[in-house]
Design an enzyme around this catalytic site. Sequence first.
Site, mmCIF file in Angstrom:
data_model
loop_
_atom_site.group_PDB
_atom_site.id
_atom_site.type_symbol
_atom_site.label_atom_id
_atom_site.label_comp_id
_atom_site.label_asym_id
_atom_site.label_seq_id
_atom_site.Cartn_x
_atom_site.Cartn_y
_atom_site.Cartn_z
ATOM 1 C CB CYS A 33 -2.778 -0.672 2.807
ATOM 2 S SG CYS A 33 -1.805 0.006 1.452
ATOM 3 C CE1 TYR A 172 4.667 -7.736 5.746
ATOM 4 C CE2 TYR A 172 4.141 -6.219 7.522
ATOM 5 C CZ TYR A 172 4.539 -6.439 6.236
ATOM 6 O OH TYR A 172 4.805 -5.375 5.410
ATOM 7 C CG HIS A 175 6.559 -4.889 2.607
ATOM 8 N ND1 HIS A 175 5.427 -5.623 2.881
ATOM 9 C CD2 HIS A 175 6.749 -4.980 1.264
ATOM 10 C CE1 HIS A 175 4.930 -6.132 1.760
ATOM 11 N NE2 HIS A 175 5.730 -5.760 0.766
ATOM 12 C CG ASP A 268 6.143 -6.383 -2.573
ATOM 13 O OD1 ASP A 268 6.233 -7.237 -3.467
ATOM 14 O OD2 ASP A 268 5.258 -6.405 -1.695
#
Length: 691
Positions: A33, A172, A175, A268
Site C-alpha cells: 500500500c 489474494y 494477511h 509479515d
Amino acid sequence: MNNKTDNPFAVLFEPMDIGPVTARNRFYQVPHCTGLGHANPQAEVALRATKAEGGWGVVCTQEVEIHPSSDLTPYLEGRLWDDADIPAHRAMTDAVHEHNSLAGIELVHNGQHAANLGTRIPPIAPSHRPVDLYHPMQARAMDKQDIKQLKQWYVDAAKRSRQAGYDIVYVYAGHNMATLMHFLLPRYNDRSDEYGGSLVNRVRLLKETLSDVRDAVGADCGIALRLAVDELLGDAGLQAHDEGSEIVSMLADIPDLWDVNISGWDNDSATARFEPDEGYQEQYTAFVKKLVKKPVVGVGRFTSPSAMVSQINRGVLDFIGAARPSIADPFLPNKILAGDIESIRECIGCNICVSSDNVVAPIRCTQNPTMGEEWRRGWHPEFSPKSKTAEQVLVVGAGPAGLESALQLSRLGHSVMLAEAGLDVGGRILNECKLPGLASYRRVRDYRQLQLSVLQNVDVLLDNKLSATDILETQIQHVFIATGSLWRHDGLGRQHPKGLAIGSAAMPVFTPDDIYAGATLPNSVLVYDDDHYYLGGVLAESLHQSGHAVTLVTPANCASAWTDHTLEQHKIQAQLLNLGINIVTAQELHSINENTVLLANVYSQQLTELDVGAVVMVTSRSPVDSVYEELAFVQLRDETKIKTLQRIGDCLAPSTVAAAVYSGHLAARELGCDKANQIYRRESVQVNFHR
C-alpha cells in the site's frame, strides 16, 4: 561485471519466467500500500515508475478492490470496480513498461475485512461474522449465488487488468484480509456445504477462482497466488507444517507464481524491534519450494545482496520480494548491479511507511524522504537538479535533519559547512539506537555519514558548538539551524497542556535526555508516557534490563498507543507484561510528592497513590533554538546580510525521525526557490455541472 566470476550477485539479474511472461531479473516489488491509491493516480504512477527505473524487474500495485462490496473506505487502496477505472491503471502499466519491468496487480475481495462504509453494501463472508475494526455491523453469510458472483467478479477484474496492460494478475488470500483466505479458516468458515468443513472443501473456492482467472487471462498473462502459509497462532490458526503445506500441495500446479508470506500484516511486516534479522520468514515459507515447480517469491526485509543470493542458492526463493526495502531505496537493484553496495539506503524496519496507510495519508519513509513525493513535488530519490547558483551554506547540527540537509545541499551543487557540537554525527539517533530493539535506527546516521564522507563540497566540523556570534563571523549568507530538541521535565504534554507544578520537595524527575547522559536512578521508577510512540515503552524496557522496578503509566488505554499504526502495539504491550513491567493505563499524573505520586483516572478523576522513587517524563520536547532566536533578532534589525535563516527538524517542530529527515530534505530543495510556488501538486476532480 558481466559474468558470475566478476559479479558475485549475477544470479540476481537472471531473467525469470512467470508463466507466459518473463521478468528481466529476480528483484520483485511485491504488492504494498501507498496511502495514495485510487484517489491519487498520478502520484501512484510516479511512485511505481520510480521503482521500475530503479531496477525492480516486477512492480506490483497495492491490493485492488474488485467490486463495490469490497469497499475499504476511508483507506485509499486500488480500485478496479468497472471499466472507468482502467485508464488510471493503464497509466501505471505504461510507466512501468517504459523501464522494461513487468506490472502486477493484486486483485482482492476483502469480505468481512471491508465495512463498505462508502458503498453501504452489507459485507459478505463465508459465515455470519462481525466485521473487523470494531465497526458495529456484521457480514452476512454468502449463499451459492454470492459465491458464483464472487468468482465472476474476479474474472471480470482479471479481464480489465489485461485491458489495463498488467502482465501478472494476483489472486489474494493473505494477511487475514481477504474473503478467499477467510474461506480457508475454520474460525471464519463454519459452512456445512461443499465450501466448508474439510480442508478440501474450504480450499474449493480458492481453487475454483484461481482456475477461472487462469482460464480468463492466463494465455498471455502470469497468474500469481499470494498466500499466507502460517498465521503464527499455533493450533488456533493456519500453520505451515499442517494445513498450510496441504493447501500448497493441492494448488501447486495452478498459479504461475507463488507469493508466500505469513499472516497477519503485523507479522509479515514486523518491525525490526521484534524481527531484527533479514529473511526472518524463511522458517515458515521455505517448504513451498519443495512442493511446487513454479517460481516462488517471498519477503524478509532484505537489504543485503549476499543474503539475497543465499536465498536463491539454497533453494528458498526464486525471486527476492520486497516492499519496505523498495520504499527505502527504489534503486536498490541498480546499485547492486553497479557494485555500489554502500550507497544503498537500508530499510530500518520502523514501519513509518505502514503508519501512513493506517492513518489514511500519503506514504512516507524515514530513510527516503522522496517517497510519495515523486509526482507531488517532482522529487527523485537519486538525482537532484543542480542549483542555478552555487551557494555557501552553513548547517548547524548534524542530527537526522542536519545530515539530510547537508547531503541534499551538496548534491544540488552548494558548498556546505556542517557544524556539530558533539564528537560524532547522528544527534538523537546516537542515543536511541542503543535502546532495546532500535539498533537498526543507526542506519539513518550511517548512510548519510558515509555519503557525506566522499563529497568534496562538504566540510564536517565536529566538536564545534557555534554561537550566534560565531555564525555571523563566518559571513555565510545561508544558515540552517538543526540543533534539535530536549525532553521537558515539567510534564507538559497532551494531558497537561500547562505542565505540572513540581515542588522542591518532590522526588527526582528525569527525562530521556538525563538517562542518555548516564543519570543514576533509584530502584523504583515510574515512566510517564504521554508521547504514545515507541520511546516510553522502550525506555521502560531498558530500565528493566538495568535492574529497575518499572511502572509504565499512560493516559491512553494501552501502552505506546500510536504504535498501533506501525503494527506493533500489541507486541510492545505483551513484551512489557512478559518482562514483569507494571502497566497502568488511563491514568494521568496528578502530583509528585517526596515519596509517592498521585494518579488521576482520566475518566473519573479518582485518585490513586503509588510508591516510587523517581519519575521519568516522556511527554513533549522543547526546541533548542536559542541560537536561531538570536540570529533572527539580529536579522530583523538588518544588522546582518544573512539571506536564509531557517530552522529544520526537531529544532523547528519536534516530531519523528522521518519528519526530521524530510524537513532537512525539503529545506535543501527549496533553497533559492520561490517558496510561494513550492506547495506540492494536488490531484483534483474536474466537475462539470449539468442542470
